[in-house]
Design an enzyme around this catalytic site. Structure first.
Site, PDB file in Angstrom:
ATOM      1  N   ALA A   1      40.299  39.553  50.516  1.00 15.00           N
ATOM      2  CA  ALA A   1      40.050  38.545  49.479  1.00 15.00           C
ATOM      3  C   ALA A   1      38.595  38.091  49.527  1.00 15.00           C
ATOM      4  CB  ALA A   1      40.972  37.361  49.688  1.00 15.00           C
TER       5      ALA A   1
ATOM      6  N   LYS B   1      50.706  48.833  45.409  1.00 14.86           N
ATOM      7  CA  LYS B   1      49.412  49.204  45.995  1.00 14.86           C
ATOM      8  C   LYS B   1      49.585  49.140  47.507  1.00 14.86           C
ATOM      9  CE  LYS B   1      44.502  48.348  45.544  1.00 14.86           C
ATOM     10  NZ  LYS B   1      44.172  48.315  46.961  1.00 14.86           N
TER      11      LYS B   1
HETATM   12  S1  IVH Z   1      45.449  55.143  42.357  1.00 19.72           S
HETATM   13  C1  IVH Z   1      40.932  56.595  41.031  1.00 19.72           C
HETATM   14  N1  IVH Z   1      47.606  54.105  43.361  1.00 19.72           N
HETATM   15  O1  IVH Z   1      43.779  51.558  46.621  1.00 19.72           O
HETATM   16  C2  IVH Z   1      41.648  55.881  42.107  1.00 19.72           C
HETATM   17  N2  IVH Z   1      45.600  53.815  44.580  1.00 19.72           N
HETATM   18  O2  IVH Z   1      41.570  49.845  45.908  1.00 19.72           O
HETATM   19  C3  IVH Z   1      43.104  56.014  41.898  1.00 19.72           C
HETATM   20  N3  IVH Z   1      45.878  52.645  46.694  1.00 19.72           N
HETATM   21  O3  IVH Z   1      41.413  54.118  46.406  1.00 19.72           O
HETATM   22  C4  IVH Z   1      43.834  55.325  42.943  1.00 19.72           C
HETATM   23  N4  IVH Z   1      48.039  52.323  46.531  1.00 19.72           N
HETATM   24  O4  IVH Z   1      43.292  54.314  48.252  1.00 19.72           O
HETATM   25  C5  IVH Z   1      46.289  54.281  43.531  1.00 19.72           C
HETATM   26  N5  IVH Z   1      49.643  53.286  44.128  1.00 19.72           N
HETATM   27  C6  IVH Z   1      48.325  53.464  44.295  1.00 19.72           C
HETATM   28  C7  IVH Z   1      47.641  52.981  45.423  1.00 19.72           C
HETATM   29  C8  IVH Z   1      46.270  53.179  45.525  1.00 19.72           C
HETATM   30  C9  IVH Z   1      46.955  52.137  47.283  1.00 19.72           C
HETATM   31  C10 IVH Z   1      44.507  52.585  47.240  1.00 19.72           C
HETATM   32  C11 IVH Z   1      43.725  53.855  47.013  1.00 19.72           C
HETATM   33  C12 IVH Z   1      42.564  53.408  46.177  1.00 19.72           C
HETATM   34  C13 IVH Z   1      42.433  51.975  46.548  1.00 19.72           C
HETATM   35  C14 IVH Z   1      41.681  51.188  45.530  1.00 19.72           C
END
Ligand code: IVH
Length: 714
Positions: A56, A153
Site C-alpha cells: 500500500a 489477484k
Molecule cells: S494478469 C500484463 N492475473 O500481479 C500483466 N496478474 O500487479 C497481466 N498477478 O504481474 C497480469 N494474480 O504477477 C494477472 N489473476 C492475475 C494475477 C496477476 C496476480 C500478478 C502478476 C502481475 C502483477 C501485477
C-alpha cells in the site's frame, strides 16, 4: 519519507497522493527522491525478497510519482519507475529473456476507478470499430459487446513458463519484465507444474504466465516451527515463496509446498484462442492449474460485486490474495486496446486494503501460559487491519523480539492474515525514536514474582511455579477447551469466577464441584439451570477419551496428534506414566522433546498427586479399543486427487485423512490416479478423470474409502 496508507476499512478509499508541487525545482527534487525510494523498494522486493515497505505504501508513493509526471511531463524519462516493470535482474541466476515482455497492471482502488477503466475500454473499443462514442448516453446503442473475466489477484511470485512442443523448456521469474532469472531447475520440482502437457497435439510454443504461492496453512506451520526453534520468521507467504523459489539447490525448493495458479499466456506458436476463458480452460485440460474462482461477467457492476464478495471472503481461500484482476475476455478486443509503456489497457487490478498496517508499539508485556511459557506481546496503538482493530499482537519470545529488533516507541508493521493471531512483522527503522531501548525479558514472572528461566537450548522463558495464579487460570481454560475435555459452561469468565471465589484451586477441583452445588447456587446470578448445565458439562468432560484427558493435563508440547500417538502405543494413563523416556521415544511419532516433556511432567510430585486425584474422581484412564494399535496404512499405494468443495472436510482435512492412512494426495489427474474425490463445483478434474476412466467418488465415497480401505461398490 511519509508513506500514505489507505484506510483499511474502506476498500474504496484511494491512496491520496501528496499535494503536487507547482514549482518545477521542488517537483524535480521530489521526483528524484521518489524515484530513488521506489527503485530501491523494487530491488529489495524482487531481488532480495525483503521489501522495505508495504504494497500500500509502495502504491501510494507510485501514485504520487505519477501525479508529479502528469503535472510536469518533462520529468518522464525512460528510467523513471513509472516506465519500468519489476526490478533490475539479479546475477545469482542465469538471465532468461522472455519470449514476450511481462508487463505490470494498472491499479484501481475504488468502484469509481474500476468503472472509469471500463468506460475507457468501452470508448476505445467503440472508436476502434468506428462507432462514435456518445457522451450523453451511458451505453451507446452500437457499443461493442464486452465480457470481463474476474480473477483473484494472487499475492505470490510471478512466473513465466515456456513449453516447446509440449515439454517444459524453461521457467523464469519476471526480473525487469524483459529479462528474468532462469529458475527452470527450481520450478521443475513443483508438483503443480507438469513436465509434459497433457494434450494430443501440443503447440510448438506456449508461454504461460502465472503466480507461484506458498499455501497459507503451510506458511503458518513453517513460521511456527521456525519461531519454536528460535529462528526468525518469514515476513509473509510471498517472501517465503520467493525465498523457496530462489534456492540455488533445487532440492530445497522441492521440500517446500509451492503451488501455482496460471492466469495468462505470452507468446504462442501453433495455437490460437478467441477468448481468455477459452485459453484458461485449455490450460486446465493440459494439466496446468488455473484458479477455480475465476468468473466471467458482462457488466462492470458484476465485476464490482466480485470485488466486494472477495474483499470480505479473502480469508476463505487457502492462499493469500491482495486484489482482483478484471480483464477484457475477448482476445481480438484486447488487441484493439493494446498497451501503455508498462501495462495492458485491457486489464486492471483492484487492490484490496492491505493485511499489513503501520502503528505505534506502546509497550511490550509478558503473558504466562498454562504450561508456564512466558510470551511477550505487543501493546499497540489500535489500528484497523483488513477490517479488524488490532490492539495486541504476539511477539513469541525474546529471540524473536531481538531478531525483529522491535523496540517500545517504534512505528511497527502489524500483519493479520485470516484467523491467524496478529503479528508484529518488524519496525519502520526510519521512524525510530532516538531513545528507543533494546527489549529484554523481565527477570520475574509478572503474575507470581518467581524468576523466569530459560532452559538451555530453548527459545522460551518459563515460569516454573506450578501455583502461579495465571498458569492456573490458563490451564483451567485449556482443560475445558474444545481440543481437550470440551466442557460446556466452563468458559474463561466462569473459570475466573470459580477461582476468585476459591471454589477451584487446581484442575482436580473441577470434578469436585458436584459436591458443592449449594455454593455454586449461592453465586450471584447463578440459578439451578446454570449450575445443572455446568455440572452436566463437567460430567461429559470426565468421560472424554484418554487422548483428550492427556491434552487437558497441560503437558508442554503435547497436542492432540502426539496424545493420540501415545494412546495408540500405551493404552492407559498408568502405562504412559510408567514409561521411561527411552520407551516413550520409541513410540511411532514421538520425538525426544515430547518424550522428555511427558516423562518429566509425570515425574513431578505435584503432577503425580494430581493424577492420583483425577483417577479417584473417575476421569477416563484407559483408551477405547478403537484408539489403540498401529496406525493403519490400508490406503498405501493409492494416489488420490481431491477436487471441488466438500461439506464435512476442508481440502486440507481430506488430504490429511487420506495421508494418515498411507495414501498419496496429488493435485493433477493422470492415468495413475487411483480415485478422484469430487465435491461441489469440481471443475475439469472430474471430467478429466472420467475421460481417463479413473473412478470418481463423492463425499460419502470418501468416507467409505477411509473406513474400509476400498471404493464403494458401484
Ligand atoms: S494478469 C500484463 N492475473 O500481479 C500483466 N496478474 O500487479 C497481466 N498477478 O504481474 C497480469 N494474480 O504477477 C494477472 N489473476 C492475475 C494475477 C496477476 C496476480 C500478478 C502478476 C502481475 C502483477 C501485477
Amino acid at each position: 519519507m511519509t508513506p500514505v496508507t489507505p484506510v483499511a476499512d474502506e476498500p474504496g478509499t484511494p491512496a491520496t497522493a501528496e499535494a503536487v508541487p507547482q514549482d518545477p525545482v521542488e517537483a524535480r527534487a521530489r521526483h528524484d527522491e521518489l524515484a530513488r525510494i521506489l527503485r530501491d523498494a523494487r530491488y529489495r522486493y524482487y531481488v532480495l525478497s525483503d521489501p522495505p515497505m508495504t504494497d500500500a505504501e509502495f502504491d501510494a508513493l507510485f501514485r504520487e510519482l505519477e501525479a508529479l509526471e502528469v503535472a510536469h511531463p518533462s520529468l518522464v524519462t525512460p528510467s523513471s519507475p513509472t516506465q519500468q516493470v519489476g526490478a533490475p535482474i539479479d546475477t545469482a541466476f542465469p538471465p532468461a529473456e522472455h519470449p514476450q515482455p511481462m508487463l505490470s497492471l494498472d491499479n484501481a482502488f475504488s468502484r469509481a476507478e474500476l468503472e472509469a477503466w471500463a468506460d475507457r475500454v468501452r470508448r476505445a473499443l467503440a472508436a476502434a470499430v468506428g462507432a462514435a462514442p456518445d457522451e450523453e448516453q451511458a451505453e451507446p446503442a452500437d457499443a461493442p459487446r464486452m465480457r470481463f473475466t474476474c480473477e483473484l489477484k494472487i499475492d505470490g511470485v510471478a512466473i513465466d513458463l515456456v513449453y516447446r512442443d509440449g515439454v517444459l523448456a524453461r521457467g523464469a521469474t519476471r526480473g525487469n519484465g524483459v529479462v528474468g532469472e532462469d529458475v527452470t531447475a527450481q520450478i521443475a520440482t513443483l508438483e503443480d507444474i507438469p513436465y509434459r502437457l497433457d494434450v494430443d497435439d501440443p503447440p510448438a510454443l506456449l508461454e504461460v504466465r502465472g503466480e507461484i504461492y506458498y499455501p497459507l496453512a503451510a506458511f503458518e506451520a513453517m513460521n511456527e516451527a521456525r519461531i519454536e526453534r528460535g529462528e526468525a520468521a518469514f515476513m509473509n507467504p510471498r517472501n517465503a515463496a520467493s525465498g523457496a523459489l530462489r534456492q540455488k539447490d533445487p532440492e530445497i525448493t522441492r521440500q517446500r509446498p509451492l503451488s501455482l495458479w496460471c492466469h495468462g499466456l505470452g507468446a504462442l506458436e501453433g495455437i490460437d484462442f478467441a477468448s481468455h476463458r477459452e485459453s484458461l480452460a485449455w490450460l486446465r485440460e493440459a494439466g496446468l492449474p488455473t484458479d477455480p474462482q475465476t468468473t466471467v461477467v458482462e457488466q462492470v457492476d458484476e465485476a464490482w460485486d466480485f470485488v466486494e464478495r472477495w474483499t470480505s471472503a479473502r480469508h476463505d481461500v487457502s492462499y493469500e490474495i491482495d486484489g482482483v484482476v478484471v480483464k477484457v475476455d475477448d482476445l481480438e478486443q484486447r488487441q484493439q486496446l493494446g498497451f501503455t509503456a508498462r501495462a495492458p489497457r485491457w486489464a486492471i487490478a483492484y487492490k484490496m486494503p492491505p493485511v499489513e498496517q503501520e502503528t505505534t508499539l506502546l509497550a511490550i508485556e509478558v503473558n504466562v501460559g498454562r504450561t508456564g511459557k512466558a510470551t511477550p506481546y505487543a501493546v499497540l496503538e489500535p489500528v484497523l487491519v483488513s477490517g479488524t482493530t488490532i490492539t495486541y499482537a504476539t511477539l513469541h519470545n525474546e529471540i524473536q523480539v531481538r531478531a525483529k529488533d522491535v523496540r517500545v516507541g517504534d512505528r511497527v508493521m502489524v500483519r493479520r492474515a485470516g484467523d491467524v493471531i496478529p503479528e508484529v512483522v518488524g519496525p519502520v527503522l526510519g521512524a525510530r525514536p532516538p531513545d528507543a531501548q533494546v527489549w529484554s525479558m523481565p527477570h520475574d514472572c509478572p503474575f507470581c514474582g518467581e524468576p523466569l528461566v530459560r532452559p538451555e537450548g530453548e527459545a522460551h522463558h518459563l515460569c516454573e511455579n506450578v501455583d502461579c495464579p495465571n498458569r492456573l487460570l490458563e490451564s483451567l481454560s485449556h482443560l475445558a477447551g474444545r481440543g481437550a475435555l470440551d466442557i460446556e459452561g466452563l468458559g474463561e469468565q466462569t473459570v475466573e469466577l470459580l477461582v476468585a471465589e476459591g471454589l477451584v484451586t487446581d484442575l482436580a477441583d473441577v470434578f469436585r464441584l458436584k459436591d458443592r452445588r449449594d455454593e455454586l447456587l449461592a453465586l450471584e446470578k447463578w440459578g439451578e439451570k446454570r449450575v445443572d448445565n455446568l455440572l452436566a458439562g463437567i460430567e461429559a468432560g470426565r468421560q472424554q477419551t484418554l487422548d483428550r484427558v492427556l491434552v487437558a493435563l497441560n503437558i508442554r508440547h503435547l497436542g492432540p496428534t502426539y496424545a493420540k500417538a501415545l494412546v495408540r502405543a500405551r493404552s492407559s494413563l498408568q502405562a504412559i506414566r510408567d514409561a521411561t523416556p527411552e520407551e516413550l521415544e520409541a513410540i511411532d511419532g514421538i520425538g525426544p522433546v515430547i518424550a522428555s516433556a511427558v516423562h518429566s511432567w509425570f515425574a513431578t510430585p505435584r503432577n503425580a498427586e494430581l493424577i492420583d486425584e483425577l483417577i479417584d474422581l473417575g476421569v477416563t484412564t484407559t483408551a477405547d479399543p478403537g484408539e489403540v494399535g498401529p496406525v493403519d496404512d490400508q490406503l498405501a499405494g493409492w494416489t488420490v486427487v481431491v477436487t471441488g468443495t466438500l461439506e464435512g472436510f476442508t481440502r486440507d482435512e481430506a488430504k490429511e485423512a487420506l495421508e494418515s492412512r498411507g495414501a498419496k494426495v496429488t493435485g493433477s489427474v493422470s492415468k495413475k490416479t487411483s480415485a478422484v474425490v469430487a465435491g461441489a463445483d469440481p471443475g475439469s478434474k472430474r471430467d478429466k478423470a472420467e475421460g481417463l476412466g479413473v473412478p470418481v467418488i463423492d463425499e460419502s465415497g470418501l468416507l467409505h474409502l477411509l473406513d474400509h480401505g476400498r471404493l464403494p461398490d458401484a
